[in-house]
Design an enzyme around this catalytic site. Structure first.
Site, PDB file in Angstrom:
ATOM      1  N   HIS A 161      37.912  51.298  42.057  1.00 59.93           N
ATOM      2  CA  HIS A 161      38.427  50.050  41.473  1.00 59.93           C
ATOM      3  C   HIS A 161      39.710  49.656  42.193  1.00 59.93           C
ATOM      4  O   HIS A 161      40.638  50.460  42.326  1.00 59.93           O
ATOM      5  CB  HIS A 161      38.685  50.278  39.984  1.00 59.93           C
ATOM      6  CG  HIS A 161      39.113  49.060  39.229  1.00 59.93           C
ATOM      7  ND1 HIS A 161      38.219  48.128  38.747  1.00 59.93           N
ATOM      8  CD2 HIS A 161      40.337  48.626  38.851  1.00 59.93           C
ATOM      9  CE1 HIS A 161      38.883  47.167  38.107  1.00 59.93           C
ATOM     10  NE2 HIS A 161      40.175  47.449  38.159  1.00 59.93           N
ATOM     11  N   MET A 177      46.819  41.799  42.667  1.00 59.47           N
ATOM     12  CA  MET A 177      47.688  41.012  41.776  1.00 59.47           C
ATOM     13  C   MET A 177      48.584  40.104  42.594  1.00 59.47           C
ATOM     14  O   MET A 177      49.146  40.543  43.604  1.00 59.47           O
ATOM     15  CB  MET A 177      48.566  41.945  40.944  1.00 59.47           C
ATOM     16  CG  MET A 177      47.791  42.971  40.152  1.00 59.47           C
ATOM     17  SD  MET A 177      48.935  44.052  39.276  1.00 59.47           S
ATOM     18  CE  MET A 177      47.790  45.153  38.472  1.00 59.47           C
ATOM     19  N   MET A 229      43.241  39.685  40.175  1.00 60.10           N
ATOM     20  CA  MET A 229      44.121  39.093  39.162  1.00 60.10           C
ATOM     21  C   MET A 229      44.992  38.081  39.897  1.00 60.10           C
ATOM     22  O   MET A 229      46.195  38.267  40.071  1.00 60.10           O
ATOM     23  CB  MET A 229      44.949  40.197  38.483  1.00 60.10           C
ATOM     24  CG  MET A 229      44.112  41.049  37.535  1.00 60.10           C
ATOM     25  SD  MET A 229      44.881  42.634  37.152  1.00 60.10           S
ATOM     26  CE  MET A 229      44.305  43.596  38.534  1.00 60.10           C
ATOM     27  N   ASP A 238      42.736  46.859  42.437  1.00 61.08           N
ATOM     28  CA  ASP A 238      43.440  45.818  41.676  1.00 61.08           C
ATOM     29  C   ASP A 238      44.299  44.946  42.574  1.00 61.08           C
ATOM     30  O   ASP A 238      45.287  45.419  43.137  1.00 61.08           O
ATOM     31  CB  ASP A 238      44.331  46.477  40.622  1.00 61.08           C
ATOM     32  CG  ASP A 238      43.530  47.111  39.504  1.00 61.08           C
ATOM     33  OD1 ASP A 238      42.780  46.387  38.832  1.00 61.08           O
ATOM     34  OD2 ASP A 238      43.659  48.335  39.311  1.00 61.08           O
ATOM     35  N   HIS A 281      38.990  43.931  41.711  1.00 58.97           N
ATOM     36  CA  HIS A 281      39.395  43.189  40.511  1.00 58.97           C
ATOM     37  C   HIS A 281      40.524  42.235  40.891  1.00 58.97           C
ATOM     38  O   HIS A 281      41.665  42.670  41.109  1.00 58.97           O
ATOM     39  CB  HIS A 281      39.840  44.211  39.456  1.00 58.97           C
ATOM     40  CG  HIS A 281      40.387  43.620  38.192  1.00 58.97           C
ATOM     41  ND1 HIS A 281      41.118  44.353  37.284  1.00 58.97           N
ATOM     42  CD2 HIS A 281      40.306  42.368  37.669  1.00 58.97           C
ATOM     43  CE1 HIS A 281      41.466  43.590  36.259  1.00 58.97           C
ATOM     44  NE2 HIS A 281      41.002  42.366  36.479  1.00 58.97           N
ATOM     45  N   ASP A 284      38.668  48.239  31.255  1.00 55.65           N
ATOM     46  CA  ASP A 284      39.766  48.529  32.183  1.00 55.65           C
ATOM     47  C   ASP A 284      41.081  48.487  31.417  1.00 55.65           C
ATOM     48  O   ASP A 284      41.474  47.439  30.899  1.00 55.65           O
ATOM     49  CB  ASP A 284      39.742  47.469  33.293  1.00 55.65           C
ATOM     50  CG  ASP A 284      40.841  47.655  34.330  1.00 55.65           C
ATOM     51  OD1 ASP A 284      41.508  48.704  34.317  1.00 55.65           O
ATOM     52  OD2 ASP A 284      41.007  46.730  35.161  1.00 55.65           O
ATOM     53  N   SER A 344      40.983  53.602  39.387  1.00 57.73           N
ATOM     54  CA  SER A 344      41.819  52.510  39.889  1.00 57.73           C
ATOM     55  C   SER A 344      42.875  53.039  40.845  1.00 57.73           C
ATOM     56  O   SER A 344      43.784  53.787  40.463  1.00 57.73           O
ATOM     57  CB  SER A 344      42.508  51.797  38.724  1.00 57.73           C
ATOM     58  OG  SER A 344      43.552  50.994  39.236  1.00 57.73           O
ATOM     59  N   MET A 368      38.866  43.389  29.557  1.00 58.92           N
ATOM     60  CA  MET A 368      40.160  44.064  29.710  1.00 58.92           C
ATOM     61  C   MET A 368      40.570  44.674  28.374  1.00 58.92           C
ATOM     62  O   MET A 368      40.500  44.021  27.329  1.00 58.92           O
ATOM     63  CB  MET A 368      41.253  43.088  30.150  1.00 58.92           C
ATOM     64  CG  MET A 368      41.154  42.601  31.593  1.00 58.92           C
ATOM     65  SD  MET A 368      41.247  43.894  32.840  1.00 58.92           S
ATOM     66  CE  MET A 368      42.861  44.621  32.518  1.00 58.92           C
TER      67      MET A 368
END
Ligand code: DX5
Ligand code: ZN
Length: 220
Positions: free
Chosen positions: A33, A37, A68, A35, A66, A175, A8, A137
């Site tokens: 990965h 957000m 979010m 992320d 990913h 994760d 990540s 998760m």
């Protein structure tokens, strides 16, 4: 089964992200990965498309994005254009799960659905045949460096059993809070795609990647 490490980038050093990416590449991590957000679905903000584009210029590896963010269906094409190979969204984040899976496939990406620690696997079961991956998760999404929530392992085990019973070889990703010392726990339960942030980027990056991957079952 193929075992994949997806470091990540949330935990990398952003001022030299290209160098950090080169290190995980060299050490043999197969995926990256990423992320995203939005400060609404989770209480933190990370980065968006321009940053992903710049990561894209640093490696040819598979980008596992990913999301979010709430209503991820709004941005699927943009993440594809930024360089995503797989787009993962949370079932808790949209009322349009089916439509979002379809949209991800329409733009030419693999699709994945994620569940938070408090969400039951029943939420993803209707879509199992249609997604390439389910993300279980193992921390509350929003921050790196948290502790692995042991109770989530059972969800991995149940999901793998259901996939097997349905004849599906769906990737199951974990994760949050995974490192070389505990990665065997989700792997033994049936996870085959492992995300690790702080356990990769703190200290000797190449050594960390190798230490985690050494714990993967060997193909025979
Ligand atoms: C948390 C993110 C994770 C995070 C993992 O919301 O989805 O990908 O970067 O970090 P570690 O491995 O440090 O728990
Ligand atoms: Zn993540």
């Amino acid at each position: 089964m193929e075992y994949i490490l997806s470091p990540s980038l949330l935990a990398c050093d952003f001022k030299c992200a290209g160098e950090d990416i080169a290190k995980i590449d060299k050490a043999g991590a197969q995926w990256v990965h990423i992320d995203v957000m939005d400060g609404v679905f989770v209480p933190n903000i990370s980065f968006g498309m321009p940053v992903i584009k710049s990561f894209r210029s640093a490696t040819k590896r598979f980008f596992d994005v990913h999301l979010m963010i709430i209503e991820p269906e709004r941005y699927i094409k943009d993440f594809k254009d930024a360089g995503a190979d797989l787009i993962c969204f949370h079932v808790e984040a949209t009322g349009q799960v089916q439509e979002t899976i379809d949209l991800i496939h329409e733009v030419g990406c693999q699709a994945a659905i994620a569940i938070k620690p408090g969400t039951l696997i029943e939420e993803v079961l209707p879509y199992l045949e249609q997604v390439e991956m389910v993300l279980v998760m193992t921390v509350e999404p929003g921050f790196g460096g948290q502790k692995y929530i042991t109770e989530c392992t059972d969800k991995v085990r149940e999901l793998r059993a259901i996939c097997n019973a349905r004849g599906l070889d769906t990737h199951i990703q974990v994760d949050g809070g995974v490192d070389a010392s505990n990665v065997s726990v989700p792997v033994e339960a049936g996870a085959n795609v492992i995300v690790a942030g702080s356990a990769v980027f703190k200290g000797d990056i190449e050594g960390n990647v190798k230490a985690i991957m050494e714990q993967f079952p060997k193909a025979n």
